[in-house]
Each structure stands twice: as structure tokens, then as C-alpha cells.
Design an enzyme around this catalytic site. Structure first.
Site, PDB file in Angstrom:
ATOM      1  CB  THR A  51      -0.943   0.012   1.223  1.00 16.37           C
ATOM      2  OG1 THR A  51      -0.172   0.027   2.414  1.00 16.37           O
ATOM      3  CG2 THR A  51      -1.857  -1.219   1.216  1.00 16.37           C
ATOM      4  CG  MET A  86       7.758  -0.377   5.705  1.00 20.09           C
ATOM      5  SD  MET A  86       8.245  -0.552   7.453  1.00 20.09           S
ATOM      6  CE  MET A  86       7.283   0.756   8.220  1.00 20.09           C
ATOM      7  CB  VAL A  92       0.288   5.370   3.625  1.00 21.93           C
ATOM      8  CG1 VAL A  92       0.802   5.991   4.923  1.00 21.93           C
ATOM      9  CG2 VAL A  92      -0.626   6.356   2.908  1.00 21.93           C
ATOM     10  CB  CYS A  93       2.418   0.388   4.170  1.00 19.62           C
ATOM     11  SG  CYS A  93       0.949   0.297   5.211  1.00 19.62           S
ATOM     12  CB  SER A  94       5.273   1.775  -0.217  1.00 17.00           C
ATOM     13  OG  SER A  94       4.643   0.569  -0.574  1.00 17.00           O
TER      14      SER A  94
END
Length: 153
Positions: free
Chosen positions: A33, A40, A35-37
Site C-alpha cells: 500500500t 518503510m 502509505v506503508c511503502s
């Protein structure tokens, strides 16, 4: 509390192995996703900053090891451990009080542990909000007074 999880490369990562260092537990709901990418990737991009602050940054989600491996490779993440809180499903997120039962994922949250494993910072973010990495770096540079815990929500 201690835990043992595998990272995207299948390496065992035990929290207690980092005693003497601060640890950033950066929880994200799911791989793949946007935002998660970005969350991280910001850990990977700030590895040198974290090292200078005696800090290990760990990304955690309920995704499986093959999923995390493919995702890390696609993002070019090679120096940051992305941990698989896959089975028992969300166990570490539950231990830290950031598991979302209704969705089967963790909250988007950053928790900083001090050199002795004590929580010194906790913040839960709206699911669609990218955590401000500069806020985390500033908190690491200027930790709260002893026995103080910031519990924003």
C-alpha cells in the site's frame, strides 16, 4: 517483553539482541500500500541517522515472509529489517496494544524503546497518514525525562 520474528530475508530477529540500543518499532497495516511503502522507505532512507542515534529501526506488519521479501525487493529496502508478525497472527502487535481486531492488521504506529527495552515514546497515527520521520528523529535526539512516556493517539 521480548519477541522473535523473521525478517524479509528469513533471518531471526530477537528484540533482546538489541539491548544497549534504542529500537524503533514502526508498525504498518499491510505491505503493497502506498502509505506503508513510504513509511518503510523512510526507515531505509534514514538508516544513517538512526545509527548515529544508537537506534535500530524495525518495520512490522502481519504480512507473510514471501510477501515481505517481494515488497522489500520492489522498494529497494536492503538494510532495514521488515518483520513478519504473521503467525501467531499479529501476536507482537497485540502485545504492544496496536492490533486492530476488526481489520486483522496493526495500527499505523511508532513505538520507541530505550536502551533497556522500556517504552519511551508511542504514537498511533490515522491509518492513511504517513508518520513524520523527523518527529521520530527529534524524539530520539531529545528523549523525554526518565520514566516519562508520551502516549499520543
Amino acid at each position: 517483553m521480548d519477541f522473535l520474528l523473521k525478517d524479509q530475508n528469513g533471518t531471526d530477529i530477537r528484540l533482546s539482541d538489541f539491548k544497549g540500543k534504542k529500537v524503533l518499532l514502526s508498525f504498518h497495516p499491510l505491505a503493497w500500500t502506498s502509505v506503508c511503502s513510504d513509511q518503510m522507505s523512510s526507515l531505509e532512507e534514514n538508516r544513517e541517522n538512526f545509527a548515529a542515534l544508537n537506534t535500530i529501526a524495525l518495520g512490522l506488519s502481519v504480512d507473510s515472509l514471501p510477501c515481505k521479501k517481494a515488497w522489500a525487493d520492489s522498494l529497494g529496502i536492503s538494510g532495514t529489517s521488515l518483520l513478519c508478525d504473521f503467525w501467531p497472527h499479529g501476536d507482537v502487535a497485540s502485545q504492544y496494544g496496536v492490533f486492530r481486531d476488526k481489520h486483522g492488521t496493526s495500527e499505523r504506529a511508532n513505538i520507541i524503546l530505550d536502551e533497556n527495552g522500556r517504552e519511551m515514546f508511542r504514537k498511533i497515527y490515522p491509518i492513511k497518514e504517513l508518520p513524520d520521520i523527523n518527529e521520530i528523529i527529534e524524539r530520539l535526539k531529545n528523549p523525554p525525562a526518565l520514566d516519562s512516556t508520551d502516549k499520543d493517539s
